[in-house]
Scaffold this motif. Structure first.
Motif, PDB file in Angstrom:
ATOM      1  N   PHE A  60       6.560  -8.105 -12.057  1.00 19.19           N
ATOM      2  CA  PHE A  60       5.599  -7.326 -12.840  1.00 19.19           C
ATOM      3  C   PHE A  60       6.093  -5.895 -13.045  1.00 19.19           C
ATOM      4  O   PHE A  60       5.996  -5.343 -14.153  1.00 19.19           O
ATOM      5  CB  PHE A  60       4.242  -7.319 -12.138  1.00 19.19           C
ATOM      6  N   LEU A  61       6.629  -5.296 -11.990  1.00 18.33           N
ATOM      7  CA  LEU A  61       7.131  -3.926 -12.121  1.00 18.33           C
ATOM      8  C   LEU A  61       8.334  -3.863 -13.055  1.00 18.33           C
ATOM      9  O   LEU A  61       8.533  -2.862 -13.759  1.00 18.33           O
ATOM     10  CB  LEU A  61       7.499  -3.376 -10.739  1.00 18.33           C
ATOM     11  N   TYR A  62       9.121  -4.937 -13.093  1.00 18.81           N
ATOM     12  CA  TYR A  62      10.236  -4.994 -14.050  1.00 18.81           C
ATOM     13  C   TYR A  62       9.684  -5.013 -15.477  1.00 18.81           C
ATOM     14  O   TYR A  62      10.225  -4.351 -16.376  1.00 18.81           O
ATOM     15  CB  TYR A  62      11.097  -6.225 -13.793  1.00 18.81           C
ATOM     16  N   VAL A  63       8.594  -5.769 -15.696  1.00 22.16           N
ATOM     17  CA  VAL A  63       7.950  -5.789 -17.014  1.00 22.16           C
ATOM     18  C   VAL A  63       7.423  -4.397 -17.358  1.00 22.16           C
ATOM     19  O   VAL A  63       7.552  -3.935 -18.500  1.00 22.16           O
ATOM     20  CB  VAL A  63       6.813  -6.832 -17.038  1.00 22.16           C
ATOM     21  N   VAL A  64       6.845  -3.715 -16.395  1.00 25.71           N
ATOM     22  CA  VAL A  64       6.366  -2.348 -16.614  1.00 25.71           C
ATOM     23  C   VAL A  64       7.524  -1.441 -16.983  1.00 25.71           C
ATOM     24  O   VAL A  64       7.428  -0.615 -17.908  1.00 25.71           O
ATOM     25  CB  VAL A  64       5.646  -1.816 -15.359  1.00 25.71           C
ATOM     26  N   ASP A  65       8.645  -1.584 -16.274  1.00 29.86           N
ATOM     27  CA  ASP A  65       9.820  -0.756 -16.556  1.00 29.86           C
ATOM     28  C   ASP A  65      10.352  -0.994 -17.961  1.00 29.86           C
ATOM     29  O   ASP A  65      10.925  -0.075 -18.575  1.00 29.86           O
ATOM     30  CB  ASP A  65      10.905  -1.055 -15.522  1.00 29.86           C
ATOM     31  N   ALA A  99      10.393   1.177  -6.943  1.00 26.53           N
ATOM     32  CA  ALA A  99       9.375   0.214  -6.524  1.00 26.53           C
ATOM     33  C   ALA A  99       9.826  -1.220  -6.799  1.00 26.53           C
ATOM     34  O   ALA A  99       9.520  -2.126  -6.020  1.00 26.53           O
ATOM     35  CB  ALA A  99       8.067   0.499  -7.255  1.00 26.53           C
ATOM     36  N   ILE A 100      10.555  -1.438  -7.880  1.00 25.98           N
ATOM     37  CA  ILE A 100      11.108  -2.766  -8.172  1.00 25.98           C
ATOM     38  C   ILE A 100      12.014  -3.208  -7.032  1.00 25.98           C
ATOM     39  O   ILE A 100      11.899  -4.323  -6.507  1.00 25.98           O
ATOM     40  CB  ILE A 100      11.880  -2.757  -9.507  1.00 25.98           C
ATOM     41  N   HIS A 101      12.937  -2.324  -6.648  1.00 30.92           N
ATOM     42  CA  HIS A 101      13.862  -2.660  -5.561  1.00 30.92           C
ATOM     43  C   HIS A 101      13.119  -2.849  -4.242  1.00 30.92           C
ATOM     44  O   HIS A 101      13.442  -3.760  -3.463  1.00 30.92           O
ATOM     45  CB  HIS A 101      14.914  -1.556  -5.427  1.00 30.92           C
ATOM     46  N   VAL A 146       0.837  -1.202   0.000  1.00 28.78           N
ATOM     47  CA  VAL A 146       0.000   0.000   0.000  1.00 28.78           C
ATOM     48  C   VAL A 146       0.872   1.252   0.000  1.00 28.78           C
ATOM     49  O   VAL A 146       0.587   2.219  -0.727  1.00 28.78           O
ATOM     50  CB  VAL A 146      -0.946  -0.011   1.218  1.00 28.78           C
ATOM     51  N   LEU A 147       1.931   1.242   0.791  1.00 26.95           N
ATOM     52  CA  LEU A 147       2.813   2.407   0.844  1.00 26.95           C
ATOM     53  C   LEU A 147       3.487   2.662  -0.499  1.00 26.95           C
ATOM     54  O   LEU A 147       3.545   3.813  -0.968  1.00 26.95           O
ATOM     55  CB  LEU A 147       3.869   2.208   1.928  1.00 26.95           C
ATOM     56  N   TYR A 148       3.985   1.612  -1.139  1.00 30.77           N
ATOM     57  CA  TYR A 148       4.628   1.807  -2.443  1.00 30.77           C
ATOM     58  C   TYR A 148       3.618   2.260  -3.493  1.00 30.77           C
ATOM     59  O   TYR A 148       3.943   3.063  -4.371  1.00 30.77           O
ATOM     60  CB  TYR A 148       5.355   0.541  -2.878  1.00 30.77           C
ATOM     61  N   GLY A 149       2.398   1.756  -3.422  1.00 32.71           N
ATOM     62  CA  GLY A 149       1.364   2.232  -4.334  1.00 32.71           C
ATOM     63  C   GLY A 149       1.074   3.709  -4.126  1.00 32.71           C
ATOM     64  O   GLY A 149       0.944   4.474  -5.093  1.00 32.71           O
ATOM     65  N   PHE A 150       1.013   4.117  -2.850  1.00 24.29           N
ATOM     66  CA  PHE A 150       0.774   5.528  -2.531  1.00 24.29           C
ATOM     67  C   PHE A 150       1.935   6.404  -2.996  1.00 24.29           C
ATOM     68  O   PHE A 150       1.728   7.472  -3.588  1.00 24.29           O
ATOM     69  CB  PHE A 150       0.563   5.677  -1.027  1.00 24.29           C
ATOM     70  N   TRP A 151       3.164   5.936  -2.742  1.00 20.86           N
ATOM     71  CA  TRP A 151       4.339   6.709  -3.159  1.00 20.86           C
ATOM     72  C   TRP A 151       4.434   6.823  -4.668  1.00 20.86           C
ATOM     73  O   TRP A 151       4.840   7.861  -5.199  1.00 20.86           O
ATOM     74  CB  TRP A 151       5.602   6.070  -2.583  1.00 20.86           C
ATOM     75  N   LEU A 152       4.057   5.763  -5.378  1.00 17.47           N
ATOM     76  CA  LEU A 152       4.043   5.832  -6.841  1.00 17.47           C
ATOM     77  C   LEU A 152       3.017   6.851  -7.323  1.00 17.47           C
ATOM     78  O   LEU A 152       3.282   7.647  -8.231  1.00 17.47           O
ATOM     79  CB  LEU A 152       3.720   4.463  -7.431  1.00 17.47           C
ATOM     80  N   PRO A 162      10.795   6.232 -10.404  1.00 18.51           N
ATOM     81  CA  PRO A 162       9.894   5.642  -9.406  1.00 18.51           C
ATOM     82  C   PRO A 162       9.667   4.140  -9.600  1.00 18.51           C
ATOM     83  O   PRO A 162       9.582   3.397  -8.627  1.00 18.51           O
ATOM     84  CB  PRO A 162       8.598   6.431  -9.573  1.00 18.51           C
ATOM     85  N   ILE A 163       9.542   3.690 -10.847  1.00 14.74           N
ATOM     86  CA  ILE A 163       9.306   2.264 -11.083  1.00 14.74           C
ATOM     87  C   ILE A 163      10.508   1.449 -10.614  1.00 14.74           C
ATOM     88  O   ILE A 163      10.348   0.389  -9.981  1.00 14.74           O
ATOM     89  CB  ILE A 163       9.024   1.989 -12.578  1.00 14.74           C
TER      90      ILE A 163
END
Length: 286
Positions: free
Chosen positions: A97-102, A47-49, A28-34, A43-44
């Motif tokens: 998934f976030l790596y795929v987004v990146d 979030a990956i890390h 939830v925190l990473y979603g909010f920070w994004l 940012p991505i």
């Protein structure tokens, strides 16, 4: 199958509910920070890390539940082990998934990168193993696999080592966090190597010596792993890194923090042992 906040009889368990809710907090925190742009210029990538780090943290927490439950005489703590392990798998999936987004959903690029880059290859293998452990963590799979279930889930130990290697390579020169986490992992594996009789079945002096020894072993192993990493994987002089562990004027090194944390655990476990032995024995009445 009972909901994850209830036991096998369907009773609501506040401990399971509280742990389950807490497992969502990092996501939830990473979603909010994004959403609010608080993760810096990339940012991505941040979030990956972050999700990868929490996947490893939850994996180690799941491995730590058994030592804590036994040392603190808290058997109900074992009821949350499955939830924590599944959470580790979920954060690992989010990490991929976030790596795929990146990579802008260029799946062929993602596949080629996983195939050609060693740290991505072992990270993907670790993810597959973690998903298999999460998928077979249900009561139905325990019954279906029988004795093979324990053999399968012992893969969590080498899985932890592979995940940490992925963490090291991804961190490049700044390996303070993976070194510290590795020290805690060494402590967890060393705890499992000590016979149960030596951990709690003998006198308090033996118990104190065992836990004190585990703290020393974990600290020395942490310094050794840091030395080996810098010596084998970087151009940094590993002897200078090792010497830094002998002087704390510039702050505590990962090996020092591992000793501090594991020594604190030793004191907590010994205090619990003393409390247990000081309690009067209740005699059965006719």
């Amino acid at each position: 199958m009972a909901p994850p906040w209830r036991d096998r009889r369907g009773r609501f368990l506040p401990l399971k509910a509280a742990v389950l809710a807490s497992l969502f907090i990092p996501g939830v925190l990473y979603g909010f920070w994004l959403a609010t742009g608080e993760l810096g210029a990339r940012p991505i990538l941040a979030a990956i890390h972050g999700t990868g780090l929490w996947a490893i943290r939850f994996l180690l927490i799941s491995l730590a539940i058994t030592p804590f439950a036994r040392a603190l005489d808290w058997p109900s703590l074992l009821l949350v082990r499955r939830n924590v392990g599944v959470a580790s798998a979920c954060y690992a999936v989010a990490h991929l998934f976030l790596y795929v987004v990146d990579q802008k959903f260029a799946l062929l690029t993602v596949i080629s990168e996983i195939a050609l880059r060693f740290y991505l290859t072992i990270g993907f293998v670790a993810l597959l193993v973690l998903l298999s452990l999460a998928a077979t963590s249900t009561d139905a799979w325990v019954k279906r696999l029988g004795r093979d279930w324990k053999r399968l889930h012992r893969l969590a130990y080498p899985l932890g080592a592979v995940a940490l290697l992925h963490f090291y390579i991804q961190s490049k020169l700044n390996v303070g966090q993976p070194v510290f986490v590795s020290g805690l992992f060494v402590w967890l594996m060393a705890w499992r190597a000590v016979p149960e009789a030596w951990r709690r079945g003998r006198g308090i002096g033996v118990t104190a010596a065992v836990y004190g020894g585990l703290a020393v072993v974990a600290g020395v192993a942490t310094a050794g792993l840091e030395f080996a990493w810098y010596g084998l994987a970087t151009r940094v002089n590993p002897w200078r890194v090792l010497y830094a562990n002998e002087a704390i004027a510039r702050g505590l090194r990962p090996a020092h923090w591992v000793v501090v944390v594991t020594a604190a655990l030793a004191l907590m476990f010994i205090a619990r042992r003393l409390m247990r032995t000081s309690q009067p024995v209740r005699r059965a009445t006719a």
